[in-house]
Design a protein around this motif. Sequence first.
Motif, short mmCIF file in Angstrom:
data_model
loop_
_atom_site.label_atom_id
_atom_site.label_comp_id
_atom_site.label_asym_id
_atom_site.label_seq_id
_atom_site.Cartn_x
_atom_site.Cartn_y
_atom_site.Cartn_z
N GLN A 243 0.46 3.78 5.90
CA GLN A 243 0.01 2.60 5.17
C GLN A 243 -1.39 2.18 5.63
OE1 GLN A 243 1.14 1.51 2.55
NE2 GLN A 243 0.35 -0.54 2.27
N GLY A 244 -1.69 2.40 6.90
CA GLY A 244 -3.00 2.04 7.42
C GLY A 244 -4.11 2.95 6.93
N THR A 245 -3.77 4.22 6.65
CA THR A 245 -4.79 5.16 6.18
C THR A 245 -4.78 5.31 4.66
OG1 THR A 245 -3.29 7.03 6.49
CG2 THR A 245 -4.78 6.51 8.31
N GLN A 246 -3.60 5.25 4.07
CA GLN A 246 -3.41 5.41 2.62
C GLN A 246 -4.17 6.61 2.08
OE1 GLN A 246 -3.84 1.81 0.37
NE2 GLN A 246 -2.64 0.64 1.80
N ASP A 247 -4.01 7.73 2.74
CA ASP A 247 -4.70 8.94 2.31
C ASP A 247 -3.70 10.08 2.20
OD1 ASP A 247 -6.74 10.64 1.61
OD2 ASP A 247 -7.31 11.09 3.67
N PRO A 248 -3.12 10.32 1.06
CA PRO A 248 -3.34 9.69 -0.24
C PRO A 248 -2.52 8.40 -0.36
CG PRO A 248 -1.68 11.38 -0.47
CD PRO A 248 -2.15 11.41 0.96
N PRO A 249 -2.84 7.57 -1.37
CA PRO A 249 -2.05 6.37 -1.61
C PRO A 249 -0.58 6.73 -1.90
CG PRO A 249 -4.09 6.28 -2.83
CD PRO A 249 -3.98 7.66 -2.26
N PHE A 250 0.33 5.83 -1.55
CA PHE A 250 1.76 6.08 -1.71
C PHE A 250 2.11 6.50 -3.13
CE2 PHE A 250 6.12 4.80 -2.59
CZ PHE A 250 6.79 5.43 -1.55
N GLU A 251 1.52 5.84 -4.11
CA GLU A 251 1.84 6.10 -5.51
C GLU A 251 1.45 7.52 -5.94
OE1 GLU A 251 -0.14 3.48 -4.48
OE2 GLU A 251 1.56 2.10 -4.40
N GLN A 252 0.57 8.15 -5.21
CA GLN A 252 0.11 9.50 -5.57
C GLN A 252 0.87 10.60 -4.83
OE1 GLN A 252 -4.15 9.73 -5.14
NE2 GLN A 252 -4.49 7.94 -6.44
N THR A 253 1.86 10.22 -4.04
CA THR A 253 2.64 11.22 -3.32
C THR A 253 3.91 11.52 -4.09
OG1 THR A 253 3.80 9.56 -1.98
CG2 THR A 253 1.75 10.46 -1.08
N LYS A 254 4.43 12.71 -3.89
CA LYS A 254 5.68 13.05 -4.57
C LYS A 254 6.84 12.90 -3.62
CE LYS A 254 5.92 18.03 -3.91
NZ LYS A 254 7.21 18.64 -4.00
#
Length: 96
Positions: A37-48
Motif C-alpha cells: 500500500q505504501g508503494t502502490q506499484d502496481p496499484p491494487f486495482e491493476q493486480t490480478k
Amino acid sequence: MAPQQTADFKKAITDSRKLKAKPSDTELLELYGLFKQGTQDPPFEQTKAPGMFELKEKAKRGAWEKLVKEGVSAADAQKKYVALVKSLKDKYGYTG
C-alpha cells in the motif's frame, strides 16, 4: 503513478531485512500489506487475484486488500510500516 517514498520508509525497508529473527506470519503479512500500500506499484486495482490454490499469495493479497478497503493512504501506510519495523527491531533485535 507510484507515490513518493520517504527516506524513513526506504530505511525501514532495508532495516526489515536485518532483523535477527524472522517475524511471525501475521507480522510478515502486515509488513507486506503496508509495503504494497505504501508503494502502490502496481496499484491494487491493476493486480490480478491469485488462483484458488495459491494460498500464500491469497493471504498476501488479503493483507493488502484490507488496507485498501480501510482507505489507508500510501503516506499513512509508509508511516505505519516504519512504526511496525521499529517495533519488530525492538522485539527481535537488529543487525544494523
